[in-house]
Design a protein around this motif. Sequence first.
Motif, PDB file in Angstrom:
ATOM      1  N   CYS A  20      52.647  37.899  38.879  1.00 49.53           N
ATOM      2  CA  CYS A  20      51.903  37.599  39.908  1.00 49.53           C
ATOM      3  C   CYS A  20      51.335  38.612  40.700  1.00 49.53           C
ATOM      4  O   CYS A  20      52.002  39.758  40.850  1.00 49.53           O
ATOM      5  CB  CYS A  20      52.837  36.706  40.585  1.00 49.53           C
ATOM      6  N   SER A  22      50.185  39.058  44.113  1.00 48.13           N
ATOM      7  CA  SER A  22      49.947  38.766  45.657  1.00 48.13           C
ATOM      8  C   SER A  22      50.290  39.901  46.565  1.00 48.13           C
ATOM      9  O   SER A  22      50.960  40.833  46.281  1.00 48.13           O
ATOM     10  CB  SER A  22      51.369  37.889  45.644  1.00 48.13           C
ATOM     11  N   ARG A  24      51.127  40.298  50.939  1.00 50.20           N
ATOM     12  CA  ARG A  24      51.703  39.846  52.339  1.00 50.20           C
ATOM     13  C   ARG A  24      50.671  39.650  53.100  1.00 50.20           C
ATOM     14  O   ARG A  24      49.601  40.337  53.371  1.00 50.20           O
ATOM     15  CB  ARG A  24      52.438  40.973  52.943  1.00 50.20           C
ATOM     16  N   GLY A  36      53.783  40.463  44.716  1.00 52.06           N
ATOM     17  CA  GLY A  36      53.957  39.590  43.554  1.00 52.06           C
ATOM     18  C   GLY A  36      55.176  39.742  42.610  1.00 52.06           C
ATOM     19  O   GLY A  36      55.411  40.898  42.292  1.00 52.06           O
ATOM     20  N   GLY A  75      54.300  34.876  44.946  1.00 55.58           N
ATOM     21  CA  GLY A  75      54.207  35.754  46.145  1.00 55.58           C
ATOM     22  C   GLY A  75      55.504  35.644  46.697  1.00 55.58           C
ATOM     23  O   GLY A  75      56.521  35.086  46.274  1.00 55.58           O
ATOM     24  N   SER A  76      55.484  36.587  47.732  1.00 59.64           N
ATOM     25  CA  SER A  76      56.853  36.754  48.467  1.00 59.64           C
ATOM     26  C   SER A  76      58.004  37.313  47.617  1.00 59.64           C
ATOM     27  O   SER A  76      59.135  36.689  48.156  1.00 59.64           O
ATOM     28  CB  SER A  76      57.195  35.116  49.349  1.00 59.64           C
ATOM     29  N   ARG A 139      46.592  46.009  41.987  1.00 59.68           N
ATOM     30  CA  ARG A 139      46.081  44.439  41.421  1.00 59.68           C
ATOM     31  C   ARG A 139      46.442  44.085  39.960  1.00 59.68           C
ATOM     32  O   ARG A 139      45.808  43.467  39.483  1.00 59.68           O
ATOM     33  CB  ARG A 139      44.575  44.121  41.721  1.00 59.68           C
TER      34      ARG A 139
END
Length: 374
Positions: A20, A22, A24, A36, A75-76, A139
């Motif tokens: 992923c 992602s 913050r 991610g 995410g997270s 990315r």
Amino acid sequence: MKFVDEAYIDISAGDGGNGCVSFRHEKYKEFGGPNGGDGGRGGHVFAFADINLNTLVDYRYSRRHEAKRGQHGMGSDMFGAAGDDVTLKMPVGTIITDAETGEVLYELLVPGETIMIAKGGDGGFGNMRFKSAINRAPRQKTPGWLGEKKELKLELKVLADVGLLGMPNAGKSTFIAAVSNARPKIADYPFTTLHPNLGVVRVGPEQSFVVADVPGLIEGASEGAGLGHLFLRHLQRTRLLLHVVDFAPFDENVDPVQQAKAIVAELKKYDPGLYNKPRWLVLNKLDMVPAEEREARVKDFIKRMRYKGPVFQISALTREGCEPLIKEIYKHIRAQQIIEQGVVDIDPRFKEQDKPQEPDADDPRFKPLPSDAD
């Protein structure tokens, strides 16, 4: 239940989940960085040797088996969950081969063992994996790896110590019913046995062996005549073959010697390795031969057969001669087991613990007791 000893299946392990991308998004962290997570691995496919199964019939009607794919990363800093595994229960003695190449991949020989037959794909990396001092806002992500996909052939070879060999209606089923806990179908017509039967023969406390009864052979079996050739492979793992001969056929024009020679010839054509296995002659239906004629007919049979190995005379119906045969079989099997375990320096008829022990001079039990004079 219908006996099935061969099946083809398609298996597919789960693909890995994708990584992923992602970042913050927190109020007081302007440059929070990547969070991610990685994707989860795909589910594996396992084969489990189940002692309670004795046929591959379940896989005749269910060919496709797929494990779940892994979840994608989130995410997270959340990683994807791994896909659920799939466990296929198979009988002990199943051989798993590649359906295209014929290569033997796995063998299930030990009850309860579990083998991974298709590996799930690993999960892909999320962008938090690519964070570095010079790449603070990566990315990049990677997709999950593909799970293994295979076309397999399942072949069951029953695990037995002793295999019964002979013409249809020779009395093999009657014999295995007389000496073991097996209860096969018994009738006065040929080809009564349509699939292998296994029976456990109890010789004494913690002393037993397994007997396999397969459909009878006929002349031309190695080319596909009759039913027996379909199950001859079940005898390839046995330690001993019992060649059961109908010593008193109903048809007076049938010669037991010619029948016995035909079986031996078919065995040699089918598999030289099976032909070279230890093989004992068992002359069955002795109760149907007049007592005064037995000795002469047995001598004539052995002479014309030109057979020099062990010969046993029994009547499976009345159990005459079965007990001595069982004891000799157990001695032979035990000897083979000892040789396979590498213990060859003692009489193979006895276990290691039965070997006489030499007294140890330092053992206080063998020191002389003090005399009265002392």
